[in-house]
Design an enzyme around this catalytic site. Structure first.
Site, short mmCIF file in Angstrom:
data_model
loop_
_atom_site.label_atom_id
_atom_site.label_comp_id
_atom_site.label_asym_id
_atom_site.label_seq_id
_atom_site.Cartn_x
_atom_site.Cartn_y
_atom_site.Cartn_z
N ARG A 60 -21.66 6.24 15.28
CA ARG A 60 -22.73 6.63 14.37
C ARG A 60 -23.39 5.34 13.94
O ARG A 60 -22.84 4.27 14.07
CB ARG A 60 -22.16 7.38 13.17
N GLY A 61 -24.61 5.45 13.38
CA GLY A 61 -25.41 4.26 13.13
C GLY A 61 -24.91 3.24 12.12
O GLY A 61 -25.64 2.33 11.79
N SER A 62 -23.68 3.36 11.62
CA SER A 62 -23.24 2.45 10.55
C SER A 62 -23.29 0.99 10.97
O SER A 62 -22.81 0.61 12.02
CB SER A 62 -21.82 2.80 10.13
N SER A 63 -23.87 0.16 10.08
CA SER A 63 -23.97 -1.28 10.33
C SER A 63 -22.59 -1.93 10.39
O SER A 63 -22.45 -3.02 10.93
CB SER A 63 -24.74 -1.96 9.21
N GLY A 64 -21.60 -1.30 9.79
CA GLY A 64 -20.27 -1.90 9.74
C GLY A 64 -19.47 -1.72 11.02
O GLY A 64 -18.43 -2.35 11.21
#
Lengths: 135, 418
Positions: A60-64
């Site tokens: 998913r697009g999470s930056s982490g």
């Protein structure tokens, strides 16, 4: 069966498949010290990525996500390789930095939807030449 | 093998003649180009990076590597929020999670040593002097800020994840793809508001619209119609919520945002692929997602996700109307150093202190380690906070408007009057 795809990082895969039915945010979704999927809403919650060839639609697009994938690779709880259906730079970035800092190998292979559909948990896959795997 | 256009300097970097940091940064950008299908790079003028947020030892080792290898930044680079507020160590005590707290503090030192501007904020766009302008190519990382930069300011960025964002700041360019291009910014999905004036006037509306938008469109660029006006803070709420429930990196509001003077401007004159109607029922459904308990008792109130603007502090002062926060309630507002400085100049900081409002800088309250004071049933006016926190902290959440949050902070009860 021979599987073909495009290498986004690295160029050799062998191991047993863990198939994720949905994308996963590694940040908040993966415990990087154990490799366990801790996103309770994910269909494969509780499964461990450690040492597995993880076949997944993408993150998913999470930056982490890159940092957490890299951290799992650092601790030895990361996947042996990733097979994805979306060219996902977040996964590639985590794998590249872990390789650069710690020499840990986690190749990333991009495959089409049909190939992904044929990969089931427990399948053994082997490298079979450039961009190819067999199971 | 690679299809991206490289210049001589790029090739030197890849060959390692300019050091290991630039070599890795350039390899990462080439990989990014290959995954995006871009054939050329575009120079950037500004970056707001999230690699400075501690996610584990790798984040620290990576930063130490960049520093030791003499990496420098090619463009002005601001830092996203940290894990800690170094001025208020009691908020996330070192004793509870020593590795994370020490790691976060060291990470902050390193990114400042690399030459970053110490913004430590998820809402760097509140700093008027350094705001990117319409058409500027930039790098954003934090999801709400990416959407705000694109949608509200008209600057151009995709969402860059940790590790990669700092590479772009070092090299000073990114693959020309997605929201960096004219084509990538056109709306393909309409969100059509069919709401009464009373519904349009509800202070929670922007948050709910954002939640609906994210769920309806996922990663597409939507255009909102039927919203007569919106302040910057309201657009910020839409941006934050839509990047939370979905992965919206840009949206248009016809007649409001800079690239959508008309519907046709937003879509490039093409019909949209999909239309989603937003009515009373959709708002009620979104609201239900944001509350996890029917408790009427409140332990904490968390505001400032994303970081509060000076106008939002003004609205909070008005909502509190001089009333003190209840002794058993912790009201925390997160904001940036720049806004805190402005609070001081206006004399508001001392006034808020006296009312028992805790102003926390540099970080946020919805992620672990659990901040002291954030416990039990927490009320918030932020859809982003309400959506994420119950999955990250052992708390229950109640979503409401700013006035309702202020009243709850004063009385300790939801819907209570003082």
């Amino acid at each position: 069966m021979k599987i073909t795809g495009r290498w986004l990082h690295g160029e050799s895969i062998s191991g047993e498949v863990l198939r994720l039915d949905e994308p996963l945010s590694f940040w908040g979704g993966l415990d990087p010290s154990t490799g366990e999927i801790i996103d309770q809403a994910h269909p494969q919650a509780g499964a461990s990525m450690a040492g597995a060839v993880v076949a997944m639609p993408g993150s998913r697009g999470s930056s982490g996500t890159p940092g957490v994938l890299g951290e799992a690779l650092r601790t030895g709880a990361g996947p042996a390789a990733l097979i994805v259906t979306k060219a996902d730079i977040n996964l590639v970035a985590g794998a590249m930095v872990a390789e650069s800092l710690y020499g840990v190998d986690c190749p990333v292979l991009l495959v089409d939807g049909e190939t992904f559909a044929s990969l089931t948990t427990g399948t053994r896959v082997e490298h079979a030449g450039p961009g190819s795997l067999v199971d | 093998m690679t299809s991206i256009e490289l210049d001589d300097l790029d090739r030197e970097r890849l060959a390692g003649t300019r050091g290991k940091a630039e070599q890795l940064a350039m390899r990462m950008l080439v990989a990014a180009a290959e995954t995006s299908g871009a054939t050329e790079f575009v120079p950037i003028e500004f970056a707001h990076i999230g690699s400075c947020h501690y996610t584990g030892r790798l984040a620290l080792d990576y930063a130490e590597f960049l520093l030791a290898e003499g990496a420098t930044l090619a463009v002005p680079t601001h830092t996203n929020a940290s894990l800690i507020d170094i001025h208020q160590p009691a908020m996330r005590p070192e004793a509870a999670t020593p590795e994370a707290v020490r790691g976060a503090a060291r990470l902050m030192e390193i990114y400042e040593a690399l030459g970053c501007t110490a913004m430590w904020s998820c809402a760097p766009y509140h700093e008027a002097r350094t705001r990117p302008t319409v058409g500027t190519q930039i790098v954003g990382s934090e999801s709400n800020a990416v959407s705000f930069f694109n949608s509200v300011l008209g600057a151009r960025t995709n969402k860059y994840g940790d590790l990669l964002d700092v590479c772009a700041a070092i090299i000073g360019k990114v693959p020309l793809a997605g929201l960096h291009t004219d084509e990538g910014r056109l709306a393909t999905h309409e969100l059509r508001l069919e709401l009464t004036d009373a519904e349009l006037a509800d202070s929670s509306l922007p948050h709910l619209l954002g939640i609906i938008m994210g769920r309806a469109v996922g990663t597409a660029v939507p255009v909102l119609t039927g919203l007569p006006s919106a302040t910057e803070d309201e657009l910020k709420a839409i941006a934050a919520a839509a990047a939370t429930s979905g992965a919206v990196e840009m949206f248009h509001v016809v007649g409001v945002t800079p690239e959508a003077p008309t519907f046709s401007d937003a879509t490039g004159g093409r019909p949209v692929d999909r239309v989603t109607v937003v009515d009373r029922e959709a708002l009620a459904e979104a609201r239900m997602l944001l509350t996890t308990t029917d408790s009427e008792h409140i332990d904490s109130v968390c505001l400032g996700t994303p970081h509060f603007s000076i106008d939002e502090f003004g609205a909070l002062r008005k909502a509190l109307a001089g009333r003190r926060v209840h002794d058993d309630v912790c009201l925390v507002v997160t904001t940036s150093r720049a806004i805190a400085h402005e609070l001081g100049l206006r004399g508001w900081r001392a006034e808020l202190d006296e009312l028992g409002v805790e102003v926390v800088l540099d970080t946020c309250t919805y992620y672990p380690p659990q901040p002291s004071g954030v416990r039990g049933t927490v009320m918030t006016n932020s859809a982003k906070w309400a959506y994420y926190a119950p999955g990250m902290l052992p708390i229950n959440v109640v979503f409401g408007g700013l006035q309702a949050c202020a009243d709850a902070a004063v009385t300790g009860q939801i819907g209570g009057s003082a």
